[in-house]
Design an enzyme around this catalytic site. Structure first.
Site, PDB file in Angstrom:
ATOM      1  N   TYR A   7       0.610 -40.768  36.952  1.00 32.21           N
ATOM      2  CA  TYR A   7       0.324 -41.979  37.741  1.00 32.21           C
ATOM      3  C   TYR A   7      -1.018 -41.802  38.434  1.00 32.21           C
ATOM      4  O   TYR A   7      -1.289 -40.765  39.047  1.00 32.21           O
ATOM      5  CB  TYR A   7       1.430 -42.187  38.783  1.00 32.21           C
ATOM      6  N   GLU A  35      -4.137 -49.837  39.665  1.00 35.58           N
ATOM      7  CA  GLU A  35      -3.001 -48.927  39.477  1.00 35.58           C
ATOM      8  C   GLU A  35      -2.730 -48.752  37.994  1.00 35.58           C
ATOM      9  O   GLU A  35      -2.547 -49.733  37.275  1.00 35.58           O
ATOM     10  CB  GLU A  35      -1.765 -49.499  40.168  1.00 35.58           C
TER      11      GLU A  35
END
Length: 300
Positions: free
Chosen positions: A23, A111
């Protein structure tokens, strides 16, 4: 079927075999006063769950917005992602490019989840979410032109085009108000007296007569609306502008709905006089509470 949304487009993308998921995000963080690089070696899952169950696996690196992500910061982040041997430099390069994108499009968040590796050893941004700064719309016209408005409330789309602050609701008493605080209080007091507001509508301090007409057009397009409550406490806005817009809307749109009007502040007397002489069927009120009660009673 009102319960389902129509499909307008289909995206076809290349399929990859993913061997490792991490991530990576770059976000504007108020606590740090600027962008922060956030990452975790655990990706492909809800990052909030990871934060709750394994907070030690998440790293945050404050970034100087002018200098950008340094080579060392990017490499440190890449190593923390634990993507596998020999991939650190490429991962660091991709992280720096993400920051370039962040700046280029005036993002408040970029993101990537998952930021992953394929079975061929390629680093791929498999899924991403980007939030854009609304204040930068004037210089990001190409980005904002991509917005898909087909799934938005058409009333809210019209309001945006008319530069009005509008949110549709399920009630039957429409509200025309200046100022977000007064608009919220107006909805609250309508509910207090047993009514249901049909919308939040703040016309703002610089509203013009054509915008007032646009506001009434949006309100009257809602079949649930049975009454309109105009509640203006004028400081910057001119009550005469509101009154002229209301009169113009009544003639242009053929308004037949009950109208309850409370004008106070800047040019309230002149605005009220215009309405009194307009011949429109208007219920006037001076006090806020009395006006709200009359608005609720107008639909009974």
């Amino acid at each position: 079927n009102a319960e389902y949304m129509g499909v307008n487009q289909v995206m076809v993308a290349e399929a990859y075999n993913i061997t490792k998921e991490a991530y990576v995000a770059i976000v504007m963080d108020r606590d740090y006063g600027g962008p922060v690089l956030v990452g975790s070696k655990y990706g492909g899952v809800d990052i909030e769950e990871v934060s709750a169950s394994q907070p030690e696996s998440i790293f945050k690196i404050p970034v100087d917005i002018n200098a950008g992500i340094t080579d060392q910061q990017a490499l440190d982040a890449a190593l923390s992602l634990d993507l596998g041997p020999g991939l650190e430099q490429e991962a660091a390069h991709q992280i720096k490019r993400l920051f370039d994108l962040f700046l280029k499009v005036d993002a408040t968040q970029v993101e990537v989840n998952p930021f992953g590796v394929t079975d061929k050893g390629e680093i791929v941004m498999f899924d991403a979410k980007i939030n854009f700064d609304d204040n930068a719309a004037f210089r990001q016209k190409g980005v904002f032109a991509l917005e898909d408005k087909s799934e938005q409330d058409p009333r809210e789309v019209q309001a945006e085009e008319a530069r009005l602050n509008y949110i549709g609701m399920d009630g039957n008493i429409a509200c025309v108000v200046n100022g977000a605080g007064l608009a919220m209080a107006t909805m609250d007091i309508i509910k207090l007296h047993g009514g249901e507001p049909a919308n939040f509508l703040d016309v703002g301090g610089s509203v013009t007569e054509p915008q007032v007409v646009d506001a009434f057009r949006i309100l009257t397009d809602d079949p649930n609306v049975k009454s309109i409550f105009i509640n203006v406490f004028a400081g910057i806005v001119d009550c005469v502008t509101i009154s002229k817009g209301l009169i113009a809307a009544a003639h242009t749109l053929g308004l037949k709905l009950p109208l309850v009007v409370r004008l106070a502040g800047n040019n309230a007397e002149a605005g009220t006089k215009l309405l009194d002489e307009s011949g429109l069927n208007i219920t006037s009120a001076i006090e806020f509470d009395d006006a709200a009660q009359k608005a609720v009673q107008s639909i009974k």
